[in-house]
Design a protein around this motif. Sequence first.
Motif, PDB file in Angstrom:
ATOM      1  N   GLY A 290      -4.510  -3.175  12.555  1.00  0.00           N
ATOM      2  CA  GLY A 290      -3.786  -4.292  12.655  1.00  0.00           C
ATOM      3  C   GLY A 290      -2.970  -4.706  11.574  1.00  0.00           C
ATOM      4  N   SER A 291      -2.113  -5.887  11.633  1.00  0.00           N
ATOM      5  CA  SER A 291      -0.982  -6.197  10.843  1.00  0.00           C
ATOM      6  C   SER A 291      -1.456  -6.505   9.600  1.00  0.00           C
ATOM      7  CB  SER A 291      -0.020  -7.160  11.341  1.00  0.00           C
ATOM      8  OG  SER A 291      -0.806  -8.350  11.607  1.00  0.00           O
ATOM      9  N   GLU A 292      -2.536  -7.312   9.525  1.00  0.00           N
ATOM     10  CA  GLU A 292      -3.133  -7.732   8.159  1.00  0.00           C
ATOM     11  C   GLU A 292      -3.606  -6.638   7.178  1.00  0.00           C
ATOM     12  OE1 GLU A 292      -4.108 -10.362   4.945  1.00  0.00           O
ATOM     13  OE2 GLU A 292      -2.747 -10.733   6.469  1.00  0.00           O
ATOM     14  N   LEU A 293      -4.467  -5.816   7.902  1.00  0.00           N
ATOM     15  CA  LEU A 293      -4.936  -4.671   6.991  1.00  0.00           C
ATOM     16  C   LEU A 293      -3.621  -3.461   6.686  1.00  0.00           C
ATOM     17  CD1 LEU A 293      -7.357  -3.168   6.052  1.00  0.00           C
ATOM     18  CD2 LEU A 293      -7.774  -2.008   8.095  1.00  0.00           C
ATOM     19  N   ARG A 294      -2.704  -3.611   7.700  1.00  0.00           N
ATOM     20  CA  ARG A 294      -1.649  -2.607   7.216  1.00  0.00           C
ATOM     21  C   ARG A 294      -0.883  -3.303   6.119  1.00  0.00           C
ATOM     22  NH1 ARG A 294       1.795   1.130   9.890  1.00  0.00           N
ATOM     23  NH2 ARG A 294      -0.150   1.786  10.421  1.00  0.00           N
ATOM     24  N   LYS A 295      -0.659  -4.421   5.995  1.00  0.00           N
ATOM     25  CA  LYS A 295       0.219  -5.105   5.206  1.00  0.00           C
ATOM     26  C   LYS A 295      -0.704  -4.982   3.653  1.00  0.00           C
ATOM     27  CE  LYS A 295       1.256  -9.693   3.403  1.00  0.00           C
ATOM     28  NZ  LYS A 295       1.192 -11.443   3.615  1.00  0.00           N
ATOM     29  N   GLN A 296      -1.895  -5.028   3.610  1.00  0.00           N
ATOM     30  CA  GLN A 296      -2.573  -4.883   2.303  1.00  0.00           C
ATOM     31  C   GLN A 296      -2.378  -3.532   2.130  1.00  0.00           C
ATOM     32  OE1 GLN A 296      -6.081  -7.414   2.218  1.00  0.00           O
ATOM     33  NE2 GLN A 296      -5.494  -8.501   4.007  1.00  0.00           N
ATOM     34  N   ARG A 297      -2.654  -2.532   3.023  1.00  0.00           N
ATOM     35  CA  ARG A 297      -2.886  -1.194   2.441  1.00  0.00           C
ATOM     36  C   ARG A 297      -1.462  -0.783   2.015  1.00  0.00           C
ATOM     37  NH1 ARG A 297      -4.836   3.713   4.759  1.00  0.00           N
ATOM     38  NH2 ARG A 297      -5.660   2.557   6.375  1.00  0.00           N
ATOM     39  N   LEU A 298      -0.427  -1.207   2.461  1.00  0.00           N
ATOM     40  CA  LEU A 298       1.184  -0.881   1.963  1.00  0.00           C
ATOM     41  C   LEU A 298       1.114  -1.811   0.478  1.00  0.00           C
ATOM     42  CD1 LEU A 298       3.295  -1.141   4.897  1.00  0.00           C
ATOM     43  CD2 LEU A 298       2.614   0.722   3.761  1.00  0.00           C
ATOM     44  N   ASP A 299       0.542  -2.973   0.425  1.00  0.00           N
ATOM     45  CA  ASP A 299       0.616  -3.365  -0.831  1.00  0.00           C
ATOM     46  C   ASP A 299       0.050  -2.713  -1.913  1.00  0.00           C
ATOM     47  OD1 ASP A 299       1.610  -5.768  -2.532  1.00  0.00           O
ATOM     48  OD2 ASP A 299      -0.703  -6.477  -2.485  1.00  0.00           O
ATOM     49  N   ASN A 300      -1.268  -2.262  -1.659  1.00  0.00           N
ATOM     50  CA  ASN A 300      -2.099  -1.577  -2.780  1.00  0.00           C
ATOM     51  C   ASN A 300      -1.259  -0.202  -3.038  1.00  0.00           C
ATOM     52  OD1 ASN A 300      -4.874  -2.562  -3.660  1.00  0.00           O
ATOM     53  ND2 ASN A 300      -5.030  -3.077  -1.619  1.00  0.00           N
ATOM     54  N   PHE A 301      -0.988   0.480  -1.894  1.00  0.00           N
ATOM     55  CA  PHE A 301      -0.091   1.808  -2.072  1.00  0.00           C
ATOM     56  C   PHE A 301       1.093   1.717  -3.086  1.00  0.00           C
ATOM     57  CE2 PHE A 301       2.569   5.082  -0.561  1.00  0.00           C
ATOM     58  CZ  PHE A 301       2.141   6.230  -0.746  1.00  0.00           C
ATOM     59  N   LEU A 302       1.940   0.851  -2.585  1.00  0.00           N
ATOM     60  CA  LEU A 302       3.043   0.592  -3.239  1.00  0.00           C
ATOM     61  C   LEU A 302       2.948   0.338  -4.829  1.00  0.00           C
ATOM     62  CD1 LEU A 302       5.275  -0.589  -0.334  1.00  0.00           C
ATOM     63  CD2 LEU A 302       5.513   1.604  -1.155  1.00  0.00           C
ATOM     64  N   THR A 303       1.978  -0.719  -4.944  1.00  0.00           N
ATOM     65  CA  THR A 303       1.725  -1.057  -6.219  1.00  0.00           C
ATOM     66  C   THR A 303       1.177  -0.019  -7.183  1.00  0.00           C
ATOM     67  OG1 THR A 303       0.990  -3.270  -5.542  1.00  0.00           O
ATOM     68  CG2 THR A 303       0.285  -2.540  -7.948  1.00  0.00           C
ATOM     69  N   PHE A 304       0.738   1.082  -6.587  1.00  0.00           N
ATOM     70  CA  PHE A 304       0.032   2.125  -7.440  1.00  0.00           C
ATOM     71  C   PHE A 304       0.924   3.536  -7.451  1.00  0.00           C
ATOM     72  CE2 PHE A 304      -2.999   5.714  -8.533  1.00  0.00           C
ATOM     73  CZ  PHE A 304      -3.658   5.157  -9.540  1.00  0.00           C
ATOM     74  N   CYS A 305       1.135   4.003  -6.268  1.00  0.00           N
ATOM     75  CA  CYS A 305       1.240   5.241  -6.176  1.00  0.00           C
ATOM     76  C   CYS A 305       3.172   5.633  -6.056  1.00  0.00           C
ATOM     77  CB  CYS A 305       0.982   5.857  -4.986  1.00  0.00           C
ATOM     78  SG  CYS A 305      -0.741   6.076  -4.634  1.00  0.00           S
ATOM     79  N   VAL A 306       3.949   5.057  -6.074  1.00  0.00           N
ATOM     80  CA  VAL A 306       5.254   5.442  -5.839  1.00  0.00           C
ATOM     81  C   VAL A 306       6.231   5.198  -7.319  1.00  0.00           C
ATOM     82  CG1 VAL A 306       5.068   4.923  -3.526  1.00  0.00           C
ATOM     83  CG2 VAL A 306       5.752   3.177  -5.014  1.00  0.00           C
ATOM     84  N   PRO A 307       7.509   5.522  -7.182  1.00  0.00           N
ATOM     85  CA  PRO A 307       8.017   5.423  -8.439  1.00  0.00           C
ATOM     86  C   PRO A 307       8.501   4.046  -8.913  1.00  0.00           C
ATOM     87  CG  PRO A 307       9.249   6.907  -6.831  1.00  0.00           C
ATOM     88  CD  PRO A 307       8.090   6.217  -6.064  1.00  0.00           C
ATOM     89  N   GLY A 308       8.144   3.145  -8.138  1.00  0.00           N
ATOM     90  CA  GLY A 308       8.422   1.653  -8.494  1.00  0.00           C
ATOM     91  C   GLY A 308       7.011   1.084  -8.769  1.00  0.00           C
TER      92      GLY A 308
END
Length: 399
Positions: A290-308
């Motif tokens: 769902g959209s809520e779980l996807r939103k939080q997945r992306l938020d956690n992922f982008l906060t940790f794993c990527v160049p920014g």
Amino acid sequence: MEIAVREETDHVPRHVHRDHPVLTAMHQKRRCGDRTDLLLGDRQFTAGVVRADARFMTCFYHGWNFSTSGDMVSMPDDAAYGADFARPDLAAPARVDSYRGFVFVSFDPDIIDLRTYLAGAAEYLDLVCDQSESGMEVLEGTHEYSVKANWKLLVENSFDGYHAVSTHQRYFEMVLAARGALDPAALAESRAIDLGNGHAVIAGAPATEGLFGRPLSTEGASERDARFAHFRELYGDGWVNRMQGNRNLVIFPNLVVIDLVMGVLIRKIDPLAADYMEVTAWELAPPEEGSELRKQRLDNFLTFCVPGGLASPDDVEVLESCQVGCGGRRELGWSDISRGTNKSAASSTDELQMRTWWRRWNELVTVEVLPPEEQDELGEVFTAQRRHSEAPPPAVSAR
């Protein structure tokens, strides 16, 4: 190298090796793991000048046209080449095969088959791919960055649990503020595991689920719990317990799959010089969430794993500093990865996984075969098998 394509005659550009610029992956798609063709360039130049659409691939330099299977279709004024000229097709790597949507390329025609090569790593790809009944998808967007360091430093870093707290202090301060506390006992429920052929993983028990990310909202947690309850009906409790743990997997030599902080990272490391690498990364996710779980997945992922994010810049900085330190190799000839050699059950903060990789590297370079380290047997939380009540979910696809 992972390449995912969705529809028939889709073309996805990827670099596999600087000397072998495979730029086009196309699937003559019959869904779920059929043939994927990877093609090099035409005989005049390289794949860098080939452009693809739904029907043809065209070298825009001289206008040679190829079918989606790589066969020569036409060339302008081909009579000028003479009657005996053999029309060249696009070249292809010696071996291409896939497992659960992850496509692997080898330029060695004598290499062993892919399933044998993957050895125990295949099971950890299963643990990732089984998180969707319809097939995990590669989300739109690509993260690309470079590091002024030897590429093998990032291989080590990708499954090094020892550095996490000291290197990523800012991130863990944020997680502590969001969660209130972390249970250090959960970190002890982990193992470093030799998977064969140089592959290795650090894996956490179910208690590590969500340990390194911010907590989900009530709605997100409810959906996630419901998804895993359904998976238990499909696959059995033991397999789903393993799915709910964390895992940092390195498939020898340069493919990384990290299932952590709610995001599944695919990382490809390309060495371009002894002190310079380029890194490409994508995220996998289940398309049906769902959209809520996807939103939080992306938020956690982008906060940790990527160049920014809050972690990857730390890793880049520390690896570039390590590379500077390597300048003292005459005085300090070795990098120490002996942590955990005094243990019979290495954990994620030990370095058995690195030694596994380096034994395989040493074997390829020197032909010296060193025995694996003896370890205690793994418990069910790391060995439980999938209940095969039906066919596995489809292969990884691109969004």
